[in-house]
Structures are given as C-alpha cells and as structure tokens.
Design an enzyme around this catalytic site. Sequence first.
Site, PDB file in Angstrom:
ATOM      1  N   TYR A 173      -2.726  -6.980  10.646  1.00 55.52           N
ATOM      2  CA  TYR A 173      -2.422  -6.169   9.461  1.00 55.52           C
ATOM      3  C   TYR A 173      -1.543  -6.873   8.422  1.00 55.52           C
ATOM      4  O   TYR A 173      -1.221  -6.284   7.389  1.00 55.52           O
ATOM      5  CB  TYR A 173      -1.755  -4.848   9.891  1.00 55.52           C
ATOM      6  N   HIS A 208     -11.542   7.415  13.133  1.00 57.41           N
ATOM      7  CA  HIS A 208     -12.557   7.338  14.175  1.00 57.41           C
ATOM      8  C   HIS A 208     -12.871   8.681  14.848  1.00 57.41           C
ATOM      9  O   HIS A 208     -13.826   8.778  15.597  1.00 57.41           O
ATOM     10  CB  HIS A 208     -12.136   6.292  15.214  1.00 57.41           C
ATOM     11  N   HIS A 246      -9.877  -0.037   4.946  1.00 55.43           N
ATOM     12  CA  HIS A 246      -9.235  -0.578   6.146  1.00 55.43           C
ATOM     13  C   HIS A 246      -8.729  -1.973   5.839  1.00 55.43           C
ATOM     14  O   HIS A 246      -9.433  -2.762   5.185  1.00 55.43           O
ATOM     15  CB  HIS A 246     -10.207  -0.607   7.332  1.00 55.43           C
ATOM     16  N   SER A 267      -8.075  -4.254   8.175  1.00 60.81           N
ATOM     17  CA  SER A 267      -8.780  -5.178   9.073  1.00 60.81           C
ATOM     18  C   SER A 267     -10.285  -4.955   9.003  1.00 60.81           C
ATOM     19  O   SER A 267     -10.752  -3.921   8.506  1.00 60.81           O
ATOM     20  CB  SER A 267      -8.292  -4.961  10.509  1.00 60.81           C
ATOM     21  N   ARG A 298     -13.663   1.294  17.142  1.00 64.20           N
ATOM     22  CA  ARG A 298     -13.322   1.243  15.713  1.00 64.20           C
ATOM     23  C   ARG A 298     -14.560   1.168  14.817  1.00 64.20           C
ATOM     24  O   ARG A 298     -14.472   1.285  13.608  1.00 64.20           O
ATOM     25  CB  ARG A 298     -12.413   0.039  15.418  1.00 64.20           C
TER      26      ARG A 298
HETATM   27  C1  DQA Z   1      -7.042   0.464  10.247  1.00 63.40           C
HETATM   28  C2  DQA Z   1      -8.071   0.258  11.363  1.00 63.40           C
HETATM   29  C3  DQA Z   1      -7.981   1.363  12.405  1.00 63.40           C
HETATM   30  O1  DQA Z   1      -8.936   1.157  13.431  1.00 63.40           O
HETATM   31  C4  DQA Z   1      -6.589   1.363  13.034  1.00 63.40           C
HETATM   32  O2  DQA Z   1      -6.482   2.430  13.942  1.00 63.40           O
HETATM   33  C5  DQA Z   1      -5.490   1.388  12.022  1.00 63.40           C
HETATM   34  C6  DQA Z   1      -5.629   0.605  10.806  1.00 63.40           C
HETATM   35  C7  DQA Z   1      -7.024  -0.726   9.248  1.00 63.40           C
HETATM   36  O3  DQA Z   1      -6.458  -0.544   8.181  1.00 63.40           O
HETATM   37  O4  DQA Z   1      -7.520  -1.797   9.550  1.00 63.40           O
HETATM   38  O5  DQA Z   1      -4.444   1.974  12.252  1.00 63.40           O
HETATM   39  O6  DQA Z   1      -7.376   1.628   9.522  1.00 63.40           O
END
Ligand code: DQA
Length: 140
Positions: A22, A79, A99, A101, A110
């Site tokens: 992140y 999710h 997102h 990631s 995910r």
């Molecule tokens: C997220 C991806 C999600 O799977 C994860 O639970 C997050 C961050 C992202 O910004 O990459 O908390 O939303």
Amino acid sequence: MKFLVLNGVNLNLTGRREKSVYGGETLEEINRELEAFVREHGHEVEFFQSNYEGALCDRIQAAQGVYDGIVLNAGAFTHYSYALRDAIAAITVPVVEVHISNVHARESFRERSVLTEVCRGEILGFGKHSYRLALESFWL
Ligand code: DQA
C-alpha cells in the site's frame, strides 16, 4: 464540481501497514496531494474514512444532491458488503471504485468485488495514483 473521496476499513492505516503493498504515504498525505490536484483543476473535494460499514452507507446516502462524483476505496468491504452495494445503487451520484493494489494479483478472495456492477468504473493497481486517476475520470 464537488467530489467525495471515501475510504473504508483499515485504510486509515495506509502508510503504516503492509508498505510493500500500500506504499509508505499516510492517508492524510495522500488526501492532501489529492486536494491540491483537484483544486488546481478548479474543483472541490471532501474526504471521509471509516472502519464502520454503516457510517460509509450514511455518507453515501447523504451524497445525493451534494456531490458530482464519489471515489470509493471500500477496503475489504469491497469483497462482501451488499449494504454498500445497495447504498451505491440507491443514489444517482456516480461512484468510481478504487484500489491501491492490484487485487487481481493477490489472494483469490480479493478478485471478487460486489460493488463494481453498481459503479461507473473501477481503477486499481496504480498505488496512490489510483485515486487521482479516478477523480480525473469525472472531468475527462
Ligand atoms: C484495497 C484492497 C482490498 O482487498 C483490501 O482489503 C484493502 C485495500 C486496496 O486499496 O488495494 O484494504 O482496497
């Protein structure tokens, strides 16, 4: 135009948790940069983060007639939260899912988002820049 950047569960830890996934910048730092970017383009932006699903639903419901667009990183709620999905479906304000990631290159749970179908679009995998790209999509 006026926008809302909404962050969900655990996004308050950005810059401190799983930095390789992140990044090392805090949510406050990311938001400050976004605010400058949006202002440069002559628009306004507000920010809200919560670890509570209901609080996010409240903000989405209250967005009707107030904002021209919402950028939403719902975190893990993405999710499985049918409540967030229904809240998005209940308003006419366009929502862009974000997102940090690339969720498709990670754990299989995910890969599924219950939000995408009711969003205008989705931007993911570009780190903090995902937010900026999502905001930009509203005035392109
Ligand atoms: C997220 C991806 C999600 O799977 C994860 O639970 C997050 C961050 C992202 O910004 O990459 O908390 O939303």
